[in-house]
Structures are given as C-alpha cells and as structure tokens.
Design an enzyme around this catalytic site. Structure first.
Site, PDB file in Angstrom:
ATOM      1  N   TYR A  52       0.835  -1.198   0.000  1.00 15.87           N
ATOM      2  CA  TYR A  52       0.000   0.000   0.000  1.00 15.87           C
ATOM      3  C   TYR A  52       0.875   1.255   0.000  1.00 15.87           C
ATOM      4  CZ  TYR A  52      -4.077  -2.953   1.092  1.00 15.87           C
ATOM      5  OH  TYR A  52      -5.071  -3.897   1.065  1.00 15.87           O
ATOM      6  N   GLY A 220     -18.417  -3.921  -9.329  1.00 21.19           N
ATOM      7  CA  GLY A 220     -17.406  -4.374 -10.277  1.00 21.19           C
ATOM      8  C   GLY A 220     -16.061  -4.523  -9.591  1.00 21.19           C
ATOM      9  N   VAL A 225     -18.431   3.521  -6.718  1.00 21.61           N
ATOM     10  CA  VAL A 225     -19.324   3.178  -5.616  1.00 21.61           C
ATOM     11  C   VAL A 225     -20.759   3.104  -6.122  1.00 21.61           C
ATOM     12  CG1 VAL A 225     -17.817   4.208  -3.880  1.00 21.61           C
ATOM     13  CG2 VAL A 225     -19.588   5.611  -4.946  1.00 21.61           C
TER      14      VAL A 225
END
Length: 305
Positions: A52, A220, A225
């Site tokens: 990250y 997806g 959102v």
C-alpha cells in the site's frame, strides 16, 4: 462499536475495521485525525499491506500518530504480504523480509495478524509453514490468515501449516454477491448459480474462518461506488428508504447489510474521511431485519428462485 470474537485466537475485534490502503495520500495531520477518530469510534482494527503506497501507508501511519507502546496496546494491527511487481511471492525468504519491513515501518515489535495477500500460483506450502513457524516463534506475528483464497487453496496450506488460518479477506458488497448468489440458486441453469469460488462462504463458516469483506461500497472491480449512483436507482431507493426509517447514513446501511449475515463478518472500510468513518460506524447501532436484508439484495438486481 460492537465486537466479534475471532475463533482460534484470544482476539475480540471491532466488527468494522479501517483499511489503510490510501492513507498515504493524506498529510500526516489528516492521518492522525483519521486514526484517532477511528479509535474514538471503537474501531481498533487497522488493515495494512506492504504494497500500500509502496510501503508509505504503513510508514506514514506510524509517523502520524507517533506510535508508542501505550498507543500500540489500543490497536490490532494486521498486514499482508505476497504481492510483488508483476508477480506473487509466498517464498519463505520473501515472507520473512516483508514482515520485517512492515514491523520497521509500523514502529512495532509484532503484528497481531499476517495475511497472505492473494494466491501465489507457485506457492510451496512447506516454505510458508517454515516462515510461519519462525514468525510465531520469534513473536513477530501472533495469528495468520489469507486473502482471496478458495477452499482448496486453504486446504493445501493447512496440510503443512500448524497455525490456524483465522481470516480470509474476500471481495463482497451489495453489488458483488457471487458467494451468496451461488448458494441461493443451487442447481439452476443461470449465471448466478455458477460456483466460482468453491463455496467459500460456507467453507469459512464451517471452519470458523472470519471473512473480511473488502471494497464494501464498490461495484465491479474498482469501477466506482454504488451509493448515490444513477446506475443503481432501485438499490438506492431501497437504501434511502431505510436511511429515513433507521436514521443513519446510507453508508451505514450498506455496512449493516454485511453485518446482518450470520457468518459474523468484519468489513474493511477504506475511507480516508474522518466524518465518513463516523457515519459508517453507525452501522453497529442497527440491525436489519431478514426482510430488509432480502429487499436490498433484490434491489441490487439479484433474483430469488
């Protein structure tokens, strides 16, 4: 914030966890505000990964809050390893090096939980077992789990790994319900009945593995959102009706839908907005009825046989 026990551990975790994938995009003061808001709301579980922000999410997390022993005791830290540029790597050497890197960046002596981050096609489970034994024996990692793995991949690891695998992080949201669909439309000649994951939901329940849904607001594969999205008018109508009747924001309804499932999942929410996190945490204050849960499921375009 309600808590849930994690089987095969002494952990009692907040039923919502804060995902730290994007916090490297924030200034240090923004990260500090987000983390302290999380703790104030009772969200004490923080999900990291060595990739990250190229490691910056872990480093800036610890720097922003000026990590100290007293603060460390208030939180449960989870990190993940195994993803490398254009490959996956569950070798003993990589796992050990990745954990050392995470510990250094997080300014801590141990991780509460380490997850293997997505499957490695070239995994040698004997090496994973050796790495886990070293990490547990040295006190660097308390508990272990996986991410995005199906039942047979977990069974292969379990043949060699002594430690219980206590978490499985999986994609699940109101609009990504494949693991639920297949169980409702068994033996039907429709797309929803295709078992794409080896009945991972039931497997985790049978083996006391806590599912951690990731991207609980996405449809997806990171396409956006579904809340307040014109692509989902019926879903948002049903959710907004519940917003009015329950007195909580729509983000709380979306998370409450996951929390209503008897598998006792722990959603990972990746917001970087402190106020939005407060709104999400209101999910812990409500419980959807069985009918409300199914109304949301159907409004997302799913069917019942």
């Amino acid at each position: 914030m309600k808590t849930i026990p994690v089987a095969h551990t002494d952990l009692e975790v907040s039923e919502i966890a804060l995902g730290c994938m994007r916090i490297h995009e924030l200034p240090l003061e923004g990260i500090a505000n987000l983390v302290h808001t999380s703790l104030d709301e009772g969200v004490t579980f923080f999900d990291h990964a060595d990739i990250y922000g190229g490691g910056q999410s872990e480093a800036k997390f610890a720097e922003a809050i000026q990590m100290s022993p007293s603060l460390r005791e208030k939180m449960i830290l989870q990190s993940k390893c195994g993803i490398r540029p254009r490959s996956f790597d569950f070798s003993k050497e990589h796992i050990l090096a990745a954990v050392d890197g995470s510990l250094k960046r997080l300014r801590t002596d141990y991780l509460d939980v380490l997850l293997l981050h997505r499957p490695d096609a070239l995994v040698e489970p004997e090496e994973v077992a050796e790495a886990f034994d070293i990490l547990e024996g040295s006190g660097k990692v308390r508990y272990f789990g996986v991410s995005n793995q199906n039942p047979m991949q977990i069974e292969l690891l379990k043949r060699y790994v002594r430690q219980p695998l206590v978490f499985n992080q999986l994609q699940l949201s109101i609009t990504n319900t494949g693991m639920i669909d297949a169980g409702l439309t068994v033996n039907m000649k429709i797309d929803a009945s295709i078992d794409r994951d080896g009945s991972i939901l039931d497997y985790c329940r049978l083996h006391d593995i806590t599912i951690q849904p990731w991207s609980p607001f996405q449809y997806g594969f990171f396409e956006g959102v579904f809340l307040d999205n014109d692509k989902f008018p019926e879903l948002n109508r049903v959710i907004n009706d519940l917003v009015a009747s329950k007195g909580v924001p729509n983000t709380a309804i979306a998370i409450a839908w996951l929390l209503r499932h008897p598998a006792r999942m722990q959603p990972i929410v990746g917001t970087t907005n402190a106020q939005r996190l407060k709104d999400i945490c209101k999910a812990s204050q409500i419980t959807l009825s069985r009918q409300e849960w199914y109304d949301i499921y159907l409004a997302a375009g799913n069917i019942l046989p």
